[in-house]
Design an enzyme around this catalytic site. Structure first.
Site, PDB file in Angstrom:
ATOM      1  N   CYS A  42       7.950  -1.343   1.444  1.00  0.00           N
ATOM      2  CA  CYS A  42       6.620  -1.872   0.512  1.00  0.00           C
ATOM      3  C   CYS A  42       7.095  -2.424  -0.510  1.00  0.00           C
ATOM      4  O   CYS A  42       7.000  -3.465  -1.347  1.00  0.00           O
ATOM      5  CB  CYS A  42       6.090  -0.836   0.628  1.00  0.00           C
ATOM      6  SG  CYS A  42       5.362   0.104   1.526  1.00  0.00           S
TER       7      CYS A  42
HETATM    8  O1  KQY Z   1       2.990   0.174   2.426  1.00  0.00           O
HETATM    9  C1  KQY Z   1       2.763  -0.709   1.220  1.00  0.00           C
HETATM   10  N1  KQY Z   1       3.607  -1.985   2.057  1.00  0.00           N
HETATM   11  C2  KQY Z   1       2.600  -0.390   0.387  1.00  0.00           C
HETATM   12  C3  KQY Z   1       2.131   0.110  -0.736  1.00  0.00           C
HETATM   13  C4  KQY Z   1       1.070  -0.190  -2.111  1.00  0.00           C
HETATM   14  C5  KQY Z   1       0.312   1.264  -1.857  1.00  0.00           C
HETATM   15  C6  KQY Z   1      -0.232   0.341  -3.338  1.00  0.00           C
HETATM   16  N2  KQY Z   1      -0.733   2.264  -3.958  1.00  0.00           N
END
Ligand code: KQY
Length: 365
Positions: free
Chosen positions: A356
């Site tokens: 992420c």
């Molecule tokens: O899982 C993701 N691609 C991003 C997670 C973001 C969470 C925001 N607090």
């Protein structure tokens, strides 16, 4: 000067390459929000430094930083990591950054999705997200890469492609009314084809339990190579993750990809359930315009949230008894790549993990 293109990647002969195809580098954003990252962001910054430093052993890393953190980030990061001033609201490059596409000649272009911070005011993860929305445009401008402005909301963590015509995603996220309520499923499928250059979509029902992204696929399931996927699993039938993983497994078992292949599926057992401790929650600033993570809340821990770098897998570990088995499975799936383990609880506390916070930029030609 890079252009804004009015056509689509598909119509121009571009496709999103698989993550294992050669990279020119990796993009990240520096964590600093005190309502997302505890203790003023310091523990998360150290974890991001570790991720960036490890990836930089294999490919160029560019770290986008708000101006008030430039000096701190520059001081904490090793010299081989490029630090660029790049305003942002939080540190999730996978989701607000550009998705890159390539053509047969090796040209590289970028897709700039609409971003609403995982659900806009409905979710209120944080407000505003106006600087996150500009991240893709700015990184493409820095690289001199032409840009497609996609006319719908999408986060990079909600898709995984095999580079050969297939995307895997979840209904929970892409069909969620807080993303594109004006679009039907068929319209979303058409837009995915147009902007990723794919021909076939594998829909999984739901993502990981208590994942605050509304079920991003990158925490649940990913491609290891064309025709081969890895997914998070639990043997504990009383765990709420069990039925989610079982449903995903069923969907994957009956799926065919764009080439007509069935999928080889590898289960990677999840870490034991983790929750936010009192001490961790006490380190977060309380802000009305941001999501509040309560003590005891289940964290959406998964080993699937790894990054494929040139020559390496950068994987999260949690000090859990399942860490070693997960690393062994990834080593078997990626025999040509070094498996780099990073203690990633601090990233998980912010609601995501290594995949992420990274975004690959393909090498093209
Ligand atoms: O899982 C993701 N691609 C991003 C997670 C973001 C969470 C925001 N607090």
């Amino acid at each position: 000067m890079p252009r804004r293109l009015e056509s689509t990647p598909q119509s121009d002969g571009f496709r999103m390459p698989a993550e294992w195809e050669r990279h020119a580098g990796c993009w990240m954003l520096w964590p600093q929000r005190r309502d997302t990252w505890r203790n003023g962001g310091k523990p998360a910054q150290r974890a991001f430094v570790e991720v960036a430093s490890q990836i930089a052993r294999f490919e160029r890393v560019s770290m986008g930083v708000n101006r008030d953190q430039y000096e701190n980030a520059r001081a904490m990061l090793p010299p081989q990591v490029r630090v660029v001033e790049l305003s942002n609201n939080d540190a999730w490059m996978r989701d607000c950054g550009a998705t890159f596409v390539v053509n047969k000649r090796g040209d590289v272009r970028g897709v700039d999705w609409r971003f609403n911070a995982w659900g806009g005011l409905d979710k209120l993860m944080y407000f505003p997200w106006d600087q996150d929305q500009l991240v893709a445009t700015k990184m493409l401008e820095i690289e001199g890469i032409d840009r497609y402005a996609a006319p719908f909301v999408l986060e990079g963590g909600s898709i995984h492609v095999d580079g050969e015509g297939t995307v895997i995603t979840t209904e929970q996220c892409l069909l969620h009314p807080n993303r594109n309520p004006q679009l039907s499923r068929a319209q979303i499928e058409q837009l995915l084809a147009d902007y990723l250059g794919i021909r076939h979509i594998i829909w999984l029902p739901r993502g990981v339990y208590e994942d605050e992204t509304d079920g991003h696929v990158d925490n649940l399931c990913c491609y290891a190579r064309a025709g081969v996927v890895a997914m998070t699993w639990t043997d504990d039938r009383s765990d709420p993750q069990y039925e989610r993983s079982a449903a995903a497994y069923e969907a994957l078992m009956s799926a065919r990809d764009a080439q007509g292949r069935g999928l080889e599926i590898h289960k990677i057992h999840q870490p034991a359930p983790m929750t936010m401790t009192t001490d961790e929650a006490a380190g977060l600033d309380v802000v009305d315009s941001a999501f509040r993570r309560p003590v005891g809340e289940r964290l959406a821990g998964s080993y699937i949230n790894f990054y494929i770098a040139n020559g390496a897998i950068i994987m999260p570990i949690f000090g859990d008894r399942h860490d070693a088995a997960a690393a062994q499975k990834l080593a078997a799936l990626f025999p040509q790549r070094e498996i780099v383990r990073i203690q990633a609880r601090e990233i998980l506390l912010g609601g995501g993990n290594i995949h992420c916070i990274t975004q690959q930029q393909p090498a093209g030609s």
